[in-house]
Design a protein around this motif. Structure first.
Motif, PDB file in Angstrom:
ATOM      1  N   HIS A 298     -10.058 -31.596   7.857  1.00  0.00           N
ATOM      2  CA  HIS A 298      -9.017 -32.965   7.073  1.00  0.00           C
ATOM      3  C   HIS A 298      -8.347 -33.428   7.850  1.00  0.00           C
ATOM      4  O   HIS A 298      -7.198 -33.054   8.814  1.00  0.00           O
ATOM      5  CB  HIS A 298      -8.301 -32.316   5.852  1.00  0.00           C
ATOM      6  CG  HIS A 298      -9.139 -31.368   4.830  1.00  0.00           C
ATOM      7  ND1 HIS A 298     -10.643 -31.841   4.469  1.00  0.00           N
ATOM      8  CD2 HIS A 298      -9.642 -30.520   4.580  1.00  0.00           C
ATOM      9  CE1 HIS A 298     -11.539 -30.899   4.114  1.00  0.00           C
ATOM     10  NE2 HIS A 298     -10.377 -29.817   4.134  1.00  0.00           N
TER      11      HIS A 298
ATOM     12  N   TYR B 293      -6.424 -37.542   3.415  1.00  0.00           N
ATOM     13  CA  TYR B 293      -5.848 -38.193   2.512  1.00  0.00           C
ATOM     14  C   TYR B 293      -4.686 -38.733   1.735  1.00  0.00           C
ATOM     15  O   TYR B 293      -4.394 -39.878   2.121  1.00  0.00           O
ATOM     16  CB  TYR B 293      -4.035 -37.138   2.423  1.00  0.00           C
ATOM     17  CG  TYR B 293      -4.566 -35.606   3.588  1.00  0.00           C
ATOM     18  CD1 TYR B 293      -4.314 -34.125   2.374  1.00  0.00           C
ATOM     19  CD2 TYR B 293      -4.853 -35.237   4.702  1.00  0.00           C
ATOM     20  CE1 TYR B 293      -4.928 -32.839   2.663  1.00  0.00           C
ATOM     21  CE2 TYR B 293      -5.043 -33.641   5.113  1.00  0.00           C
ATOM     22  CZ  TYR B 293      -4.693 -33.249   4.466  1.00  0.00           C
ATOM     23  OH  TYR B 293      -5.918 -31.643   4.758  1.00  0.00           O
TER      24      TYR B 293
ATOM     25  N   GLU C  75      -2.064 -37.259  -3.869  1.00  0.00           N
ATOM     26  CA  GLU C  75      -3.098 -36.269  -3.793  1.00  0.00           C
ATOM     27  C   GLU C  75      -2.614 -35.468  -4.188  1.00  0.00           C
ATOM     28  O   GLU C  75      -1.590 -34.987  -3.122  1.00  0.00           O
ATOM     29  CB  GLU C  75      -4.002 -35.813  -2.577  1.00  0.00           C
ATOM     30  CG  GLU C  75      -4.769 -35.146  -3.053  1.00  0.00           C
ATOM     31  CD  GLU C  75      -5.736 -34.979  -1.120  1.00  0.00           C
ATOM     32  OE1 GLU C  75      -6.640 -34.204  -1.329  1.00  0.00           O
ATOM     33  OE2 GLU C  75      -6.109 -36.303  -0.208  1.00  0.00           O
TER      34      GLU C  75
ATOM     35  N   VAL D 148       0.839 -35.104  -2.149  1.00  0.00           N
ATOM     36  CA  VAL D 148       0.916 -36.218  -0.573  1.00  0.00           C
ATOM     37  C   VAL D 148       1.904 -37.296  -1.182  1.00  0.00           C
ATOM     38  O   VAL D 148       1.506 -38.150  -2.367  1.00  0.00           O
ATOM     39  CB  VAL D 148       0.321 -36.688  -0.199  1.00  0.00           C
ATOM     40  CG1 VAL D 148      -0.071 -37.421   0.585  1.00  0.00           C
ATOM     41  CG2 VAL D 148      -1.179 -35.891   0.200  1.00  0.00           C
TER      42      VAL D 148
END
Length: 342
Positions: A193, A198, A202, A291
């Motif tokens: 990732h 992202y 999230e 996030v």
């Protein structure tokens, strides 16, 4: 003449005081080994010299939070030896990596004071800088603590509450010289990732948990030379329990966040933080993240991601109740910037 140090009490602080904290510390690989023994820390940049060199650094730095604990620990005898609680953080910046062989010392300036209405305690704000042997600032932050009064008849000082930024601007984040993630090895890092995967808003459940042990906590707190009485002396609190050092909770939660954020390699900014509820031996800590923001940087292949990291004894994604207060299971609410490959 008394030669021992009882620590400062609330009435001993004045805005503008500059405190040079004792006992500089030369860092060795031992700090890294002990840090990784105490916490499930696995971020590749701090674990492998070769991985770090592939990212443009001369070697693997010690973990940012290890450097933070070392700088923080030096301030305790002068700032929080008689603290009731460490309340929060703001305006934290990690300005350059710390490597084995560096010698760190700490300097603090008092920037705010406010006596509480009970007349028995007050809040003290300090801005602390950690400096290396070249007098370069390696990190700085503001924290505020609730401190007992010794003389209850001492007059209340004029209240000064500092005006602190809500967050560190992405443009003010310090990127280490030479850092590049252009040839970043995702397989060795542990996850695929990257920054672009992202999304703001999230939420990530980091799944794993760690049960806090009394011996490990006290070993860690001694390692950072943190002498606060509430962490060691079981007679210091009415309930007879040793309070777990808040930094211990931060490091446990950060290490747990590897599962889902393995590529959030380097902490660059500390925007805000609150130790929402006390932590004690036997508590099992789990962690989740949200996030909050993302930003580009000038370094090749390096993006900045702003994260809320929550340590909890309960279910993920539950933070505050309808009254706006933290749920009793929430131990930590930390807002920070990390550097991640784009």
């Amino acid at each position: 003449m008394t030669k021992t140090n009882a620590g400062r009490f609330f009435e001993d602080y004045a805005v503008g005081d500059v405190i040079h904290h004792a006992v500089p510390r030369t860092i060795s690989g031992g700090e890294r080994a002990l840090y990784h023994a105490l916490y499930p820390a696995r971020h590749a940049l701090y674990s492998s010299d070769e991985f770090a060199r592939n990212c443009g650094l001369p070697a693997a730095p010690i973990d940012d939070l290890a450097a933070f604990h070392i700088v923080f620990g030096k301030t305790v005898p002068d700032i929080s030896l008689n603290a009731v609680a460490n309340l929060g953080y703001a305006e934290g910046r990690f300005t350059q990596p710390v490597y084995p062989g560096d010698t760190l010392r700490s300097v603090s300036r008092v920037i705010g004071v406010k006596q509480n209405s009970n007349g028995k305690t007050g809040v003290v704000w300090v801005r602390t800088q950690g400096l290396n042997q070249r007098d370069e600032i390696v990190l700085e932050y503001v924290r505020w603590v609730m401190v007992r009064k010794n003389n209850l008849d001492a007059p209340a000082p004029e209240t000064v509450i500092p005006d602190l930024a809500q967050s560190v601007a992405a443009s003010d984040l310090a990127i280490p010289d030479g850092m590049t993630f252009e040839d970043y090895d995702f397989a060795l890092a542990g996850e695929s990732h990257r920054w672009g995967d992202y999304q703001i808003g999230e939420q990530i459940d980091h799944v794993d948990g760690v049960t806090i042990e009394e011996a490990e906590h006290m070993m860690a707190t001694r390692l950072w030379q943190n002498t606060a009485k509430v962490h060691f002396d079981a007679t210091f609190r009415p309930d007879g329990q040793r309070l777990i050092y808040g930094g211990h909770v931060i490091s446990v939660a950060r290490a747990l966040s590897f599962n889902g954020l393995a590529n959030a390699q380097m902490i660059a900014g500390l925007n805000a933080g609150a130790h929402a509820n006390p932590c004690f031996s036997g508590d099992t800590i789990k962690a989740w993240s949200e996030v909050l923001d993302k930003a580009e940087t000038s370094a090749p292949g390096v993006g900045a991601i702003r994260l809320r990291l929550v340590a909890t004894k309960g279910a993920p994604f539950e933070l505050k109740g309808g009254d706006g207060k933290y749920n009793p299971d929430v131990l930590l609410d930390l807002d920070y910037w990390a550097l991640m490959p784009v």
